[in-house]
Design a protein around this motif. Structure first.
Motif, PDB file in Angstrom:
ATOM      1  N   GLY A  87      -9.286  -4.740  16.057  1.00 31.35           N
ATOM      2  CA  GLY A  87      -9.844  -2.944  15.793  1.00 31.35           C
ATOM      3  C   GLY A  87      -9.038  -1.445  16.222  1.00 31.35           C
ATOM      4  N   ARG A  88      -7.692  -1.934  16.943  1.00 25.73           N
ATOM      5  CA  ARG A  88      -6.292  -1.494  17.081  1.00 25.73           C
ATOM      6  C   ARG A  88      -5.929  -1.367  16.077  1.00 25.73           C
ATOM      7  N   LEU A  89      -5.624  -2.453  15.429  1.00 27.46           N
ATOM      8  CA  LEU A  89      -4.604  -2.703  14.122  1.00 27.46           C
ATOM      9  C   LEU A  89      -5.086  -1.884  13.424  1.00 27.46           C
ATOM     10  N   VAL A  90      -6.758  -2.087  12.860  1.00 32.02           N
ATOM     11  CA  VAL A  90      -7.038  -1.534  11.848  1.00 32.02           C
ATOM     12  C   VAL A  90      -6.847   0.005  12.018  1.00 32.02           C
ATOM     13  N   PHE A  91      -7.117  -0.300  12.625  1.00 33.52           N
ATOM     14  CA  PHE A  91      -7.175   1.853  13.428  1.00 33.52           C
ATOM     15  C   PHE A  91      -6.077   2.348  13.424  1.00 33.52           C
ATOM     16  N   ASN A  92      -5.030   1.256  13.112  1.00 37.10           N
ATOM     17  CA  ASN A  92      -3.494   2.350  13.424  1.00 37.10           C
ATOM     18  C   ASN A  92      -3.348   1.905  11.926  1.00 37.10           C
ATOM     19  N   LEU A  93      -3.648   1.329  11.241  1.00 40.91           N
ATOM     20  CA  LEU A  93      -2.841   1.411  10.239  1.00 40.91           C
ATOM     21  C   LEU A  93      -3.395   2.162   8.837  1.00 40.91           C
ATOM     22  N   PHE A  94      -4.797   2.165   9.055  1.00 41.36           N
ATOM     23  CA  PHE A  94      -5.892   3.755   8.594  1.00 41.36           C
ATOM     24  C   PHE A  94      -4.957   4.785   8.494  1.00 41.36           C
ATOM     25  N   ALA A  95      -4.924   5.150   9.857  1.00 37.88           N
ATOM     26  CA  ALA A  95      -3.534   6.475  10.386  1.00 37.88           C
ATOM     27  C   ALA A  95      -2.585   6.408  10.033  1.00 37.88           C
ATOM     28  N   SER A  96      -1.580   5.572  10.031  1.00 39.68           N
ATOM     29  CA  SER A  96      -0.593   5.927   9.409  1.00 39.68           C
ATOM     30  C   SER A  96      -0.201   5.678   7.759  1.00 39.68           C
ATOM     31  N   LEU A  97      -1.709   5.007   7.208  1.00 46.59           N
ATOM     32  CA  LEU A  97      -1.979   5.410   5.477  1.00 46.59           C
ATOM     33  C   LEU A  97      -2.414   6.302   5.974  1.00 46.59           C
ATOM     34  N   ALA A  98      -3.027   7.584   6.375  1.00 53.04           N
ATOM     35  CA  ALA A  98      -3.600   8.901   6.248  1.00 53.04           C
ATOM     36  C   ALA A  98      -2.067   9.598   5.972  1.00 53.04           C
ATOM     37  N   GLU A  99      -1.525   9.410   7.914  1.00 47.09           N
ATOM     38  CA  GLU A  99      -0.361  10.489   7.844  1.00 47.09           C
ATOM     39  C   GLU A  99       0.817  10.737   6.443  1.00 47.09           C
ATOM     40  N   PHE A 100       0.745   9.128   5.850  1.00 46.45           N
ATOM     41  CA  PHE A 100       1.738   9.085   4.920  1.00 46.45           C
ATOM     42  C   PHE A 100       0.931  10.091   3.556  1.00 46.45           C
ATOM     43  N   GLU A 101       0.588   9.993   3.453  1.00 49.87           N
ATOM     44  CA  GLU A 101      -0.848  10.381   2.123  1.00 49.87           C
ATOM     45  C   GLU A 101      -0.559  11.830   2.017  1.00 49.87           C
ATOM     46  N   ARG A 102      -0.716  12.737   3.435  1.00 53.30           N
ATOM     47  CA  ARG A 102      -0.374  13.294   4.094  1.00 53.30           C
ATOM     48  C   ARG A 102       1.162  13.994   4.067  1.00 53.30           C
ATOM     49  N   ASP A 103       1.774  13.576   4.431  1.00 50.97           N
ATOM     50  CA  ASP A 103       3.549  13.265   3.638  1.00 50.97           C
ATOM     51  C   ASP A 103       3.569  13.554   2.220  1.00 50.97           C
ATOM     52  N   MET A 104       3.326  12.681   1.600  1.00 51.04           N
ATOM     53  CA  MET A 104       2.942  12.767   0.335  1.00 51.04           C
ATOM     54  C   MET A 104       3.213  13.897  -0.100  1.00 51.04           C
ATOM     55  N   ILE A 105       1.742  14.492  -0.144  1.00 53.48           N
ATOM     56  CA  ILE A 105       1.037  16.028  -0.380  1.00 53.48           C
ATOM     57  C   ILE A 105       1.973  17.257   0.074  1.00 53.48           C
ATOM     58  N   ARG A 106       2.732  17.653   1.069  1.00 53.38           N
ATOM     59  CA  ARG A 106       3.176  17.500   1.422  1.00 53.38           C
ATOM     60  C   ARG A 106       4.741  18.247   0.757  1.00 53.38           C
ATOM     61  N   GLU A 107       5.612  16.724   0.362  1.00 54.84           N
ATOM     62  CA  GLU A 107       6.662  16.423  -0.308  1.00 54.84           C
ATOM     63  C   GLU A 107       6.597  16.782  -1.592  1.00 54.84           C
ATOM     64  N   ARG A 108       4.867  17.300  -2.065  1.00 53.94           N
ATOM     65  CA  ARG A 108       4.746  17.578  -3.332  1.00 53.94           C
ATOM     66  C   ARG A 108       4.937  18.730  -3.429  1.00 53.94           C
ATOM     67  N   THR A 109       4.025  19.416  -2.637  1.00 59.71           N
ATOM     68  CA  THR A 109       3.651  20.442  -2.455  1.00 59.71           C
ATOM     69  C   THR A 109       4.719  21.443  -2.956  1.00 59.71           C
ATOM     70  N   LYS A 110       5.701  21.275  -1.675  1.00 57.10           N
ATOM     71  CA  LYS A 110       7.405  22.181  -1.215  1.00 57.10           C
ATOM     72  C   LYS A 110       8.282  21.442  -2.905  1.00 57.10           C
ATOM     73  N   ALA A 111       7.890  20.453  -2.944  1.00 55.30           N
ATOM     74  CA  ALA A 111       8.820  20.315  -4.826  1.00 55.30           C
ATOM     75  C   ALA A 111       8.150  21.686  -5.481  1.00 55.30           C
ATOM     76  N   GLY A 112       6.863  21.300  -5.900  1.00 58.68           N
ATOM     77  CA  GLY A 112       6.193  22.241  -6.899  1.00 58.68           C
ATOM     78  C   GLY A 112       6.847  23.814  -6.343  1.00 58.68           C
ATOM     79  N   LEU A 113       6.998  24.665  -5.264  1.00 62.31           N
ATOM     80  CA  LEU A 113       6.870  25.378  -4.943  1.00 62.31           C
ATOM     81  C   LEU A 113       8.680  25.507  -5.035  1.00 62.31           C
ATOM     82  N   ALA A 114       9.352  24.984  -5.350  1.00 68.63           N
ATOM     83  CA  ALA A 114      11.092  25.201  -5.296  1.00 68.63           C
ATOM     84  C   ALA A 114      11.107  25.403  -6.137  1.00 68.63           C
ATOM     85  N   ALA A 115      10.531  24.205  -7.291  1.00 62.62           N
ATOM     86  CA  ALA A 115      10.448  24.376  -8.679  1.00 62.62           C
ATOM     87  C   ALA A 115      10.106  25.646  -9.434  1.00 62.62           C
TER      88      ALA A 115
END
Length: 94
Positions: free
Chosen positions: A10-38
């Motif tokens: 259960g802890r493994l599954v929970f941590n995997l989901f949390a890591s995927l959510a954090e990864f997606e959030r970071d990707m959104i942040r990077e795309r937003t910054k790239a768009g603003l820089a452009a």
């Protein structure tokens, strides 16, 4: 679906989901910054569109005549009561 975090699996599954959510959030942040820089401008456009400004002026004019209620003005322009009130307090920027 509940995840039982008292077990190792259960802890493994929970941590995997949390890591995927954090990864997606970071990707959104990077795309937003790239768009603003452009050169893109972020956020919602400020103020009313030209069409909305025209409606707001008409709503103010009719309301000033004191011949119609707020509800009637809203029905006339197909606006909600809240939008009619917003238009009445709207200030033109010159």
């Amino acid at each position: 679906m509940a995840i039982d975090t008292t077990t190792a699996q259960g802890r493994l599954v929970f941590n995997l989901f949390a890591s995927l959510a954090e990864f997606e959030r970071d990707m959104i942040r990077e795309r937003t910054k790239a768009g603003l820089a452009a050169g893109r401008i972020g956020g919602r456009p400020k103020g009313l569109s030209a069409e909305a400004q025209t409606k707001a002026r008409a709503v103010k004019s009719i309301h000033a005549l004191k011949t119609h209620t707020i509800l009637e003005i809203g029905q006339l322009f197909r606006l909600s009561r809240a939008t009619v009130y917003r238009y009445l307090v709207w200030q033109e920027v010159k």
